[in-house]
Enzyme design. Structure first.
Site, PDB file in Angstrom:
ATOM      1  CE  LYS A  21      36.537  39.970  31.419  1.00 38.85           C
ATOM      2  NZ  LYS A  21      35.719  42.010  31.154  1.00 38.85           N
ATOM      3  CD  GLU A  28      44.329  30.763  21.302  1.00 40.14           C
ATOM      4  OE1 GLU A  28      45.701  31.680  21.175  1.00 40.14           O
ATOM      5  OE2 GLU A  28      44.454  29.467  21.061  1.00 40.14           O
ATOM      6  CB  CYS A  78      47.913  37.726  20.129  1.00 37.80           C
ATOM      7  SG  CYS A  78      46.322  37.023  18.230  1.00 37.80           S
ATOM      8  CD  GLU A 131      51.220  41.145  23.511  1.00 36.34           C
ATOM      9  OE1 GLU A 131      51.367  40.998  24.602  1.00 36.34           O
ATOM     10  OE2 GLU A 131      50.309  41.029  22.517  1.00 36.34           O
TER      11      GLU A 131
HETATM   12  P1  NAP Z   1      44.045  41.983  29.078  1.00 31.46           P
HETATM   13  O1  NAP Z   1      44.229  42.950  29.734  1.00 31.46           O
HETATM   14  O2  NAP Z   1      44.565  40.670  29.685  1.00 31.46           O
HETATM   15  O3  NAP Z   1      42.248  41.418  28.872  1.00 31.46           O
HETATM   16  C1  NAP Z   1      41.837  40.076  28.776  1.00 31.46           C
HETATM   17  C2  NAP Z   1      40.541  40.467  29.009  1.00 31.46           C
HETATM   18  O4  NAP Z   1      40.694  40.257  30.444  1.00 31.46           O
HETATM   19  C3  NAP Z   1      39.489  41.380  29.244  1.00 31.46           C
HETATM   20  O5  NAP Z   1      38.278  41.085  28.903  1.00 31.46           O
HETATM   21  C4  NAP Z   1      40.081  42.419  30.501  1.00 31.46           C
HETATM   22  O6  NAP Z   1      38.985  43.027  31.532  1.00 31.46           O
HETATM   23  C5  NAP Z   1      40.175  40.675  30.922  1.00 31.46           C
HETATM   24  N1  NAP Z   1      40.863  41.111  32.624  1.00 31.46           N
HETATM   25  C6  NAP Z   1      41.568  41.844  32.730  1.00 31.46           C
HETATM   26  N2  NAP Z   1      41.990  41.547  34.181  1.00 31.46           N
HETATM   27  C7  NAP Z   1      40.701  40.138  35.386  1.00 31.46           C
HETATM   28  C8  NAP Z   1      40.638  39.671  36.157  1.00 31.46           C
HETATM   29  N3  NAP Z   1      41.587  39.937  36.614  1.00 31.46           N
HETATM   30  N4  NAP Z   1      39.861  39.531  36.351  1.00 31.46           N
HETATM   31  C9  NAP Z   1      39.538  38.125  35.118  1.00 31.46           C
HETATM   32  N5  NAP Z   1      39.268  39.588  33.474  1.00 31.46           N
HETATM   33  C10 NAP Z   1      40.655  39.823  33.677  1.00 31.46           C
HETATM   34  O7  NAP Z   1      44.282  41.510  27.559  1.00 31.46           O
HETATM   35  P2  NAP Z   1      44.238  43.296  26.582  1.00 31.46           P
HETATM   36  O8  NAP Z   1      45.777  44.217  26.774  1.00 31.46           O
HETATM   37  O9  NAP Z   1      43.187  43.456  27.206  1.00 31.46           O
HETATM   38  O10 NAP Z   1      44.755  42.277  25.239  1.00 31.46           O
HETATM   39  C11 NAP Z   1      46.001  42.352  25.037  1.00 31.46           C
HETATM   40  C12 NAP Z   1      46.190  41.280  25.153  1.00 31.46           C
HETATM   41  O11 NAP Z   1      45.656  40.463  25.005  1.00 31.46           O
HETATM   42  C13 NAP Z   1      47.783  41.253  24.484  1.00 31.46           C
HETATM   43  O12 NAP Z   1      48.682  40.495  25.037  1.00 31.46           O
HETATM   44  C14 NAP Z   1      47.778  40.536  23.057  1.00 31.46           C
HETATM   45  O13 NAP Z   1      48.538  39.300  22.997  1.00 31.46           O
HETATM   46  C15 NAP Z   1      46.433  39.368  23.724  1.00 31.46           C
HETATM   47  N6  NAP Z   1      46.059  38.355  21.796  1.00 31.46           N
HETATM   48  C16 NAP Z   1      46.130  37.314  22.030  1.00 31.46           C
HETATM   49  C17 NAP Z   1      44.896  36.993  21.036  1.00 31.46           C
HETATM   50  C18 NAP Z   1      45.954  34.936  20.801  1.00 31.46           C
HETATM   51  O14 NAP Z   1      44.579  34.957  20.044  1.00 31.46           O
HETATM   52  N7  NAP Z   1      46.462  35.078  21.356  1.00 31.46           N
HETATM   53  C19 NAP Z   1      44.388  37.022  20.705  1.00 31.46           C
HETATM   54  C20 NAP Z   1      44.410  38.312  20.607  1.00 31.46           C
HETATM   55  C21 NAP Z   1      44.670  39.142  21.968  1.00 31.46           C
HETATM   56  P3  NAP Z   1      38.790  44.142  30.499  1.00 31.46           P
HETATM   57  O15 NAP Z   1      38.728  44.748  29.143  1.00 31.46           O
HETATM   58  O16 NAP Z   1      38.021  45.248  32.410  1.00 31.46           O
HETATM   59  O17 NAP Z   1      40.329  45.255  31.331  1.00 31.46           O
END
Ligand code: NAP
Length: 475
Positions: free
Chosen positions: A168, A244, A278, A379
């Site tokens: 997904k 991650e 991140c 963040e």
């Molecule tokens: P997010 O809101 O947690 O979304 C990440 C993924 O999770 C998206 O595909 C999102 O879908 C999905 N998601 C959200 N709510 C969900 C639920 N209830 N059930 C299942 N899936 C769900 O994070 P983001 O804002 O897109 O990404 C930014 C974050 O990712 C930051 O905190 C960043 O630091 C972190 N990140 C970490 C790494 C690493 O390697 N450590 C790398 C890149 C990013 P939708 O898009 O439909 O909301």
């Protein structure tokens, strides 16, 4: 969507729009998958598992190698898709595609190195053999900020290990995922082995991933809040989990480092992907006596950065991903200013001309940041560099570690003993010592504390998709 080897629509026919964040124009619409579509994808992956796991590592490797070749050949088109739906400058998108393809090549090679062990037994008539086998069906969830590499970093090792996958992708960037799946299909990945569910209802698909008994493993990249929630639910069903998650990287410049050189490094790494990384530095610690030299070099460089569409020549600051992201950055800057921070440059939304059509925020340097401000703990995920003064090494080490995150940290020093003390003392999974790019497909990537569980990339990357099995043979 791609389920059981067939491209198709959501079963209920729903679609959602994909928006270009530089101008808010609709690029196209994609299928809006439901929980039922996710279940169909999981069940296709279950059916495909036996045959895929039964192929030799050499056969799986060859398919991944072919996928690497195709991604390399199509890198320009893929980079353009990324710039259009995610916003990053085309040059940065090209670099990401190369990084993403590296994982396919790396895990094509690692597939052939899933070694077992024989272990001496205490009984003369006994032999122990340890084998490693694919964990099973993998459910993968990825974010929008690195929409190609975050997928290959999971799908590459999962396929190499002999697992089947349901992905997904983020709803902001489904088009990159679709292009990757076309590549994998053309490379020869059989039907059902990889399945793609695009959706604007992440919770419905997430529910299927954590509840369906056919899913053996959840791999998630995204925010700590969502990762913690999904990991808890998946663990309750005894699924393997790796995550991650978010970061809050310290960037420490010691007095023995050249502050001008360090400020150049800071300007490059902080504003990469408009701060939406991140591993982006969130706190810049600079010795009080070097604050002026560091801050002025940093702000000189930042003021020369051009914001705009990622397709425009010379642009290094693309749009943020959506309106909520701009609001969050703006709120953190306002909170810091209310708490006494000084805006050295930037500090505002960019709305002039065509910028007003997109989600733009000025690259910003803040001075006088302290621990009472939101930006010091949360963040940011945007183009803001908070600068903080310090006096000695013990103090800065303890300040840097004072966070529940533990993903990346950066240190500038010319003193080798200090470099080692910092490398060993910082509670972060990735440390850049005079190095602003401490990542590669060949090295483990991941965080401590609330930044995650497990590692991606390196030889550890494939371990996340393997179970260990022991055989005791009485002869
Ligand atoms: P997010 O809101 O947690 O979304 C990440 C993924 O999770 C998206 O595909 C999102 O879908 C999905 N998601 C959200 N709510 C969900 C639920 N209830 N059930 C299942 N899936 C769900 O994070 P983001 O804002 O897109 O990404 C930014 C974050 O990712 C930051 O905190 C960043 O630091 C972190 N990140 C970490 C790494 C690493 O390697 N450590 C790398 C890149 C990013 P939708 O898009 O439909 O909301």
């Amino acid at each position: 969507m791609f389920i059981d080897g067939t491209w198709g629509n959501a079963t209920n026919g729903a679609v959602f729009d994909v928006i270009n964040p530089a101008n808010q124009k609709t690029i196209c619409s994609v299928p809006d998958g439901s929980g039922a579509d996710a279940v169909a994808a999981i069940e296709a992956a279950e059916r495909a598992l036996g045959a895929w796991a039964g192929r030799s590592a050499y056969e799986r490797s060859e398919i991944l190698y072919k996928a690497w070749q195709l991604m390399t050949e199509r890198s320009e088109a893929l980079a353009r898709t990324m710039t259009e739906e995610q916003g990053k400058p085309l040059r940065a998108a090209r670099i990401e595609v190369k990084y993403a393809a590296d994982f396919l090549l790396w895990f094509a090679e690692e597939a052939k190195r899933v070694y077992g062990e024989t272990i001496p037994a205490a009984r003369a008539d006994q032999r122990f053999i340890v084998a490693r086998q694919p964990v099973g069906v993998v459910a993968a969830i990825t974010p929008w900020n690195y929409p190609v590499s975050m997928i290959t970093r999971k799908v590459g090792p999962a396929l190499a290990a002999g697992c089947t996958v349901v992905l997904k992708p983020a709803e902001d960037t489904p088009l990159c995922a679709i292009e990757i799946f076309k590549i994998l299909e053309e490379a020869g990945v059989p039907g059902g082995v990889i399945n793609l569910v695009t959706t604007s209802s992440p919770a419905a698909v997430g529910d299927a991933f954590v509840e369906h008994p056919g899913v053996a493993k959840l791999t998630f990249t995204g925010s700590t809040a969502v990762g913690r929630m999904l990991a808890g639910r998946a663990a309750a069903n005894m699924k393997r989990v790796s995550c991650e998650l978010g970061g809050h990287a310290p960037f420490i410049v010691f007095e023995d480092a050249d502050p001008v050189h360090a400020a150049k490094g800071a300007s490059l790494v902080k504003f990469l992907n408009t701060g939406q990384a991140c591993i982006s530095p969130n706190r810049m610690y600079v010795p009080n006596r070097h604050l002026d030299a560091f801050t002025s070099t940093l702000s000189d460089r930042v003021q020369k950065m051009k914001a705009g569409s990622g397709f425009e020549e010379g642009v290094s600051i693309g749009p943020l991903v959506n309106a909520a992201a701009v609001d969050k950055v703006d709120a953190q800057v306002k909170d810091a200013v209310t708490g006494g921070a000084e805006i050295v440059c930037g500090g505002e939304r960019l709305v002039d001309g065509a910028l007003g059509d997109g989600f733009f925020y000025a690259p910003t340097v803040l001075g006088g940041v302290n621990q009472s401000m939101q930006i010091y703990r949360e963040e940011t995920f945007g183009p803001v560099a908070p600068v903080i003064g310090f006096d000695d090494e013990d103090e800065v080490l303890s300040l840097a570690n004072d966070t529940h995150y533990g993903l990346a940290a950066y240190v500038y020093t010319q003193n080798m003993a200090r470099a080692f003390r910092m490398f060993e003392g910082l509670r972060f999974g990735i440390i850049g010592i005079n190095d602003i790019n401490p990542t590669a497909a060949a090295v483990p990537f991941g965080g401590m504390k609330s930044s995650g569980l497990g590692r991606e990339g390196g030889h550890e990357g494939i371990d996340e998709y393997l179970e260990t099995k022991v055989g005791g043979f009485s002869i």
